[in-house]
Design a protein around this motif. Structure first.
Motif, short mmCIF file in Angstrom:
data_model
loop_
_atom_site.label_atom_id
_atom_site.label_comp_id
_atom_site.label_asym_id
_atom_site.label_seq_id
_atom_site.Cartn_x
_atom_site.Cartn_y
_atom_site.Cartn_z
N GLY A 10 0.81 -1.21 0.00
CA GLY A 10 0.00 0.00 0.00
C GLY A 10 0.84 1.25 0.00
O GLY A 10 2.05 1.20 -0.24
N LEU A 11 0.18 2.36 0.29
CA LEU A 11 0.83 3.67 0.34
C LEU A 11 1.00 4.07 1.81
O LEU A 11 0.05 4.01 2.59
N VAL A 12 2.20 4.47 2.17
CA VAL A 12 2.48 4.85 3.55
C VAL A 12 3.45 6.03 3.55
O VAL A 12 4.26 6.18 2.62
N GLN A 13 3.37 6.84 4.57
CA GLN A 13 4.31 7.96 4.69
C GLN A 13 5.65 7.47 5.23
O GLN A 13 5.73 6.44 5.93
N PRO A 88 11.41 6.50 1.46
CA PRO A 88 11.00 6.57 0.04
C PRO A 88 11.76 5.59 -0.85
O PRO A 88 11.18 5.06 -1.81
N GLU A 89 13.00 5.31 -0.52
CA GLU A 89 13.79 4.38 -1.34
C GLU A 89 13.36 2.93 -1.16
O GLU A 89 13.85 2.05 -1.87
N ASP A 90 12.44 2.66 -0.25
CA ASP A 90 11.87 1.32 -0.11
C ASP A 90 10.73 1.10 -1.10
O ASP A 90 10.21 -0.02 -1.20
N THR A 91 10.34 2.13 -1.82
CA THR A 91 9.26 2.01 -2.79
C THR A 91 9.64 1.01 -3.87
O THR A 91 10.69 1.14 -4.51
N ALA A 92 8.77 0.01 -4.08
CA ALA A 92 9.05 -1.05 -5.04
C ALA A 92 7.89 -2.02 -5.06
O ALA A 92 7.00 -1.96 -4.19
N VAL A 93 7.92 -2.93 -6.02
CA VAL A 93 7.05 -4.10 -5.97
C VAL A 93 7.80 -5.17 -5.19
O VAL A 93 8.96 -5.47 -5.50
N VAL A 122 4.50 -1.49 -2.85
CA VAL A 122 4.72 -0.68 -1.65
C VAL A 122 5.21 0.69 -2.10
O VAL A 122 6.20 0.78 -2.83
N THR A 123 4.50 1.73 -1.69
CA THR A 123 4.88 3.08 -2.04
C THR A 123 5.04 3.90 -0.77
O THR A 123 4.11 3.95 0.06
N VAL A 124 6.20 4.51 -0.61
CA VAL A 124 6.49 5.31 0.57
C VAL A 124 6.65 6.76 0.14
O VAL A 124 7.53 7.08 -0.66
N SER A 125 5.80 7.61 0.67
CA SER A 125 5.85 9.03 0.31
C SER A 125 6.70 9.80 1.30
O SER A 125 6.76 9.47 2.49
N SER A 126 7.34 10.84 0.80
CA SER A 126 8.22 11.64 1.66
C SER A 126 7.47 12.78 2.32
O SER A 126 6.35 13.08 2.00
#
Length: 126
Positions: A10-13, A88-93, A122-126
Motif C-alpha cells: 500500500g501507500l504509507v508515509q 522513500p527508497e523502499d518504494t518497489a514491488v 509498496v509506495t512510501v511518500s516523503s
C-alpha cells in the motif's frame, strides 16, 4: 503446482510501517526456505530478506537491517515481512519466493529460488 500470493502492500508515509504476507499452497510449506525480493522501476530485482525452513535462521540486505523483520508461520503456510521506519527508497514491488533446495537454508541468491509470487506494490511518500 506451487502458488504464492502476496498481500499487505500500500501507500504509507515515510517513517511508517507495513506488514506484507505471502500465502503458499501446493507443496509442504515447512520444508523449504522463503525469501522476499523487491524491484523498483528501472532497477533489477534485489534481495531483501530470507528465512530458513524452520525460521531459526534469517538473512537481510544491509539496506533493511534493523528495520525489516522476516518471519513465518508453518501452520498457516505463510511468511511475513514486517517493515518499519519505511523510507522513500523502499518504494518497489515486493515479491516472495520459495526455494525447494534440500536443507531449506536461508540465502540471498535470486537465481536459486524456484517459485515466485505476483508481487505487491509498496509506495512510501516523503
Amino acid at each position: 503446482q506451487v502458488q504464492l500470493v502476496e498481500s499487505g502492500g500500500g501507500l504509507v508515509q515515510a517513517g511508517g510501517s507495513l506488514r506484507l504476507s505471502c500465502a503458499a499452497s501446493g507443496r509442504t510449506f515447512s520444508n523449504y526456505a522463503m525469501g522476499w525480493f523487491r524491484q523498483a522501476p528501472g532497477k533489477e530485482r534485489e534481495f531483501v530478506a530470507a528465512i530458513s525452513w524452520n525460521g531459526r535462521s534469517t538473512v537481510y540486505a544491509d539496506s533493511v537491517k534493523g528495520r525489516f523483520t522476516i518471519s513465518r508461520d508453518n501452520a498457516k503456510n505463510t511468511v511475513y515481512l514486517q517493515m518499519n521506519d519505511l523510507k522513500p527508497e523502499d518504494t518497489a514491488v515486493y515479491y516472495c519466493a520459495a526455494d525447494f533446495s534440500p536443507g531449506g537454508r536461508a540465502h540471498s541468491a535470486r537465481g536459486d529460488y524456484d517459485y515466485w509470487g505476483q508481487g505487491t506494490q509498496v509506495t512510501v511518500s516523503s
